[in-house]
Design a protein around this motif. Sequence first.
Motif, mmCIF file in Angstrom:
data_model
loop_
_atom_site.group_PDB
_atom_site.id
_atom_site.type_symbol
_atom_site.label_atom_id
_atom_site.label_comp_id
_atom_site.label_asym_id
_atom_site.label_seq_id
_atom_site.Cartn_x
_atom_site.Cartn_y
_atom_site.Cartn_z
ATOM 1 N N SER A 158 83.893 25.822 20.492
ATOM 2 C CA SER A 158 85.121 26.106 19.742
ATOM 3 C C SER A 158 84.815 26.577 18.335
ATOM 4 C CB SER A 158 86.013 24.862 19.690
ATOM 5 O OG SER A 158 86.421 24.495 20.986
ATOM 6 N N ASN A 159 83.845 25.939 17.723
ATOM 7 C CA ASN A 159 83.477 26.274 16.348
ATOM 8 C C ASN A 159 82.905 27.685 16.240
ATOM 9 O OD1 ASN A 159 83.374 25.415 13.604
ATOM 10 N ND2 ASN A 159 81.161 25.118 13.801
ATOM 11 N N GLU A 160 82.348 28.194 17.327
ATOM 12 C CA GLU A 160 81.848 29.567 17.347
ATOM 13 C C GLU A 160 82.991 30.581 17.344
ATOM 14 O OE1 GLU A 160 78.426 30.878 17.646
ATOM 15 O OE2 GLU A 160 78.178 28.908 16.724
ATOM 16 N N LYS A 161 84.171 30.160 17.826
ATOM 17 C CA LYS A 161 85.288 31.085 18.011
ATOM 18 C C LYS A 161 86.291 31.067 16.863
ATOM 19 C CE LYS A 161 85.179 30.760 23.015
ATOM 20 N NZ LYS A 161 85.909 30.440 24.216
ATOM 21 N N GLU A 162 86.687 29.882 16.435
ATOM 22 C CA GLU A 162 87.788 29.726 15.483
ATOM 23 C C GLU A 162 87.507 28.549 14.556
ATOM 24 O OE1 GLU A 162 90.515 31.625 15.333
ATOM 25 O OE2 GLU A 162 90.310 32.718 17.231
ATOM 26 N N LYS A 163 88.336 28.437 13.528
ATOM 27 C CA LYS A 163 88.310 27.231 12.694
ATOM 28 C C LYS A 163 88.611 26.055 13.619
ATOM 29 C CE LYS A 163 90.433 25.006 8.756
ATOM 30 N NZ LYS A 163 91.562 24.121 8.986
ATOM 31 N N THR A 164 87.827 25.012 13.506
ATOM 32 C CA THR A 164 87.923 23.885 14.427
ATOM 33 C C THR A 164 88.034 22.577 13.672
ATOM 34 O OG1 THR A 164 86.627 25.073 16.104
ATOM 35 C CG2 THR A 164 86.700 22.685 16.299
ATOM 36 N N GLU A 165 88.873 21.685 14.180
ATOM 37 C CA GLU A 165 88.955 20.308 13.719
ATOM 38 C C GLU A 165 88.729 19.416 14.930
ATOM 39 O OE1 GLU A 165 92.160 19.061 11.201
ATOM 40 O OE2 GLU A 165 92.265 21.007 10.194
ATOM 41 N N ALA A 166 88.365 18.155 14.671
ATOM 42 C CA ALA A 166 88.089 17.217 15.757
ATOM 43 C C ALA A 166 89.020 16.012 15.661
ATOM 44 C CB ALA A 166 86.634 16.764 15.704
ATOM 45 N N PHE A 167 89.330 15.437 16.811
ATOM 46 C CA PHE A 167 90.255 14.318 16.936
ATOM 47 C C PHE A 167 89.584 13.245 17.788
ATOM 48 C CE2 PHE A 167 94.069 12.309 18.876
ATOM 49 C CZ PHE A 167 94.795 12.021 17.731
ATOM 50 N N PHE A 168 89.344 12.084 17.197
ATOM 51 C CA PHE A 168 88.640 10.979 17.865
ATOM 52 C C PHE A 168 89.584 9.790 17.962
ATOM 53 C CE2 PHE A 168 86.211 7.052 17.730
ATOM 54 C CZ PHE A 168 85.243 7.253 18.697
ATOM 55 N N VAL A 169 89.670 9.189 19.150
ATOM 56 C CA VAL A 169 90.545 8.035 19.342
ATOM 57 C C VAL A 169 89.717 6.806 19.700
ATOM 58 C CG1 VAL A 169 92.498 7.063 20.616
ATOM 59 C CG2 VAL A 169 92.438 9.518 20.111
ATOM 60 N N ASP A 170 89.884 5.765 18.912
ATOM 61 C CA ASP A 170 89.347 4.441 19.216
ATOM 62 C C ASP A 170 90.441 3.729 20.005
ATOM 63 O OD1 ASP A 170 88.846 1.703 19.242
ATOM 64 O OD2 ASP A 170 88.453 1.552 17.090
ATOM 65 N N TYR A 171 90.277 3.666 21.320
ATOM 66 C CA TYR A 171 91.278 3.010 22.166
ATOM 67 C C TYR A 171 90.746 1.688 22.736
ATOM 68 C CZ TYR A 171 88.706 5.450 25.899
ATOM 69 O OH TYR A 171 87.729 5.936 26.732
ATOM 70 N N GLY A 172 89.672 1.184 22.120
ATOM 71 C CA GLY A 172 89.085 -0.065 22.574
ATOM 72 C C GLY A 172 88.014 0.122 23.631
ATOM 73 N N GLN A 173 87.510 1.350 23.767
ATOM 74 C CA GLN A 173 86.475 1.619 24.754
ATOM 75 C C GLN A 173 85.230 0.774 24.454
ATOM 76 O OE1 GLN A 173 87.717 3.734 22.435
ATOM 77 N NE2 GLN A 173 86.497 5.587 22.236
ATOM 78 N N ILE A 174 84.503 0.449 25.482
ATOM 79 C CA ILE A 174 83.349 -0.443 25.342
ATOM 80 C C ILE A 174 82.303 0.121 24.376
ATOM 81 C CG2 ILE A 174 81.405 -1.496 26.595
ATOM 82 C CD1 ILE A 174 83.415 -1.831 28.970
ATOM 83 N N PRO A 175 81.891 1.375 24.489
ATOM 84 C CA PRO A 175 80.866 1.874 23.566
ATOM 85 C C PRO A 175 81.454 2.515 22.294
ATOM 86 C CG PRO A 175 81.196 3.478 25.284
ATOM 87 C CD PRO A 175 82.121 2.321 25.583
ATOM 88 N N ILE A 176 82.458 1.888 21.704
ATOM 89 C CA ILE A 176 83.134 2.500 20.561
ATOM 90 C C ILE A 176 82.166 2.793 19.414
ATOM 91 C CG2 ILE A 176 83.913 0.254 19.656
ATOM 92 C CD1 ILE A 176 85.613 3.703 19.232
ATOM 93 N N ARG A 177 81.275 1.885 19.123
ATOM 94 C CA ARG A 177 80.354 2.106 17.998
ATOM 95 C C ARG A 177 79.490 3.343 18.228
ATOM 96 N NH1 ARG A 177 75.168 1.111 17.386
ATOM 97 N NH2 ARG A 177 75.074 -0.234 19.208
ATOM 98 N N GLN A 178 78.930 3.464 19.418
ATOM 99 C CA GLN A 178 78.054 4.587 19.726
ATOM 100 C C GLN A 178 78.821 5.914 19.752
ATOM 101 O OE1 GLN A 178 78.348 1.718 21.324
ATOM 102 N NE2 GLN A 178 76.387 0.925 22.030
ATOM 103 N N GLU A 179 80.009 5.892 20.342
ATOM 104 C CA GLU A 179 80.814 7.115 20.404
ATOM 105 C C GLU A 179 81.233 7.564 19.003
ATOM 106 O OE1 GLU A 179 84.098 6.839 23.128
ATOM 107 O OE2 GLU A 179 82.790 6.584 24.859
ATOM 108 N N ARG A 180 81.685 6.614 18.191
ATOM 109 C CA ARG A 180 82.116 6.953 16.835
ATOM 110 C C ARG A 180 80.947 7.505 16.013
ATOM 111 N NH1 ARG A 180 84.318 2.323 15.055
ATOM 112 N NH2 ARG A 180 86.434 2.944 15.544
ATOM 113 N N GLU A 181 79.795 6.863 16.118
ATOM 114 C CA GLU A 181 78.616 7.347 15.387
ATOM 115 C C GLU A 181 78.246 8.767 15.807
ATOM 116 O OE1 GLU A 181 75.454 4.514 15.944
ATOM 117 O OE2 GLU A 181 76.449 2.984 14.725
ATOM 118 N N ALA A 182 78.289 9.034 17.108
ATOM 119 C CA ALA A 182 77.957 10.380 17.607
ATOM 120 C C ALA A 182 78.971 11.399 17.093
ATOM 121 C CB ALA A 182 77.908 10.378 19.132
ATOM 122 N N ALA A 183 80.259 11.069 17.163
ATOM 123 C CA ALA A 183 81.303 11.985 16.692
ATOM 124 C C ALA A 183 81.147 12.267 15.200
ATOM 125 C CB ALA A 183 82.689 11.409 16.993
ATOM 126 N N ARG A 184 80.916 11.232 14.430
ATOM 127 C CA ARG A 184 80.754 11.402 12.982
ATOM 128 C C ARG A 184 79.507 12.229 12.660
ATOM 129 N NH1 ARG A 184 82.237 5.279 10.876
ATOM 130 N NH2 ARG A 184 84.501 5.510 11.046
#
Length: 190
Positions: free
Chosen positions: A20-46
Amino acid sequence: MTLLVQLSGGLDSVATLLLSNEKEKTEAFFVDYGQIPIRQEREAARFVCSRTNIKLTEVKYRGMAMGSDDYIPIRNLVLGAMAAQYASSIGATTVVVGNKTNEYRKDDPWCWRDCTSSFFKLFTELIKECSEENPVVFSMPLIGMSRAEVGKVVDLLGEKYEIKKENCWSCYANQEEPCGICFHCKEGAL
């Protein structure tokens, strides 16, 4: 035009963000919904957003009922509605998702209806019906791609940002290393 990517920090969503970033201005949306690997997912997204200089919006949602094993009932309906509403608020007309499944197959235990292209087509129609103006559509740039092909996208496009597959977190376990037994680990360790 701005594209909004639903970013989990997993390989598929990171590949989607890079495309997406190759094509257009891009923003990201991350949801913490209580998933088990929240720490790892959030760190990767950040990490990925900091490397690409993409704005990351993080929200917390505590109404998600967890299913058995890897299945969370109608998760993508809930997350997609949240992303569509946020996209509308920032003037984005497209929500980009990392789902790769073209059609639902009963014989595939890892194929869920709310991950398919037909689901996102119907969901786009529902969003249009609910929108007063500038309805949001859903895009699935990885449709039909294998896990190996998605990994190659991250290798190729991530190189200029020093993003590697190892910077993504696709495992459903909450531990320091991928478990090797959940759906995403079984789908194909890269």
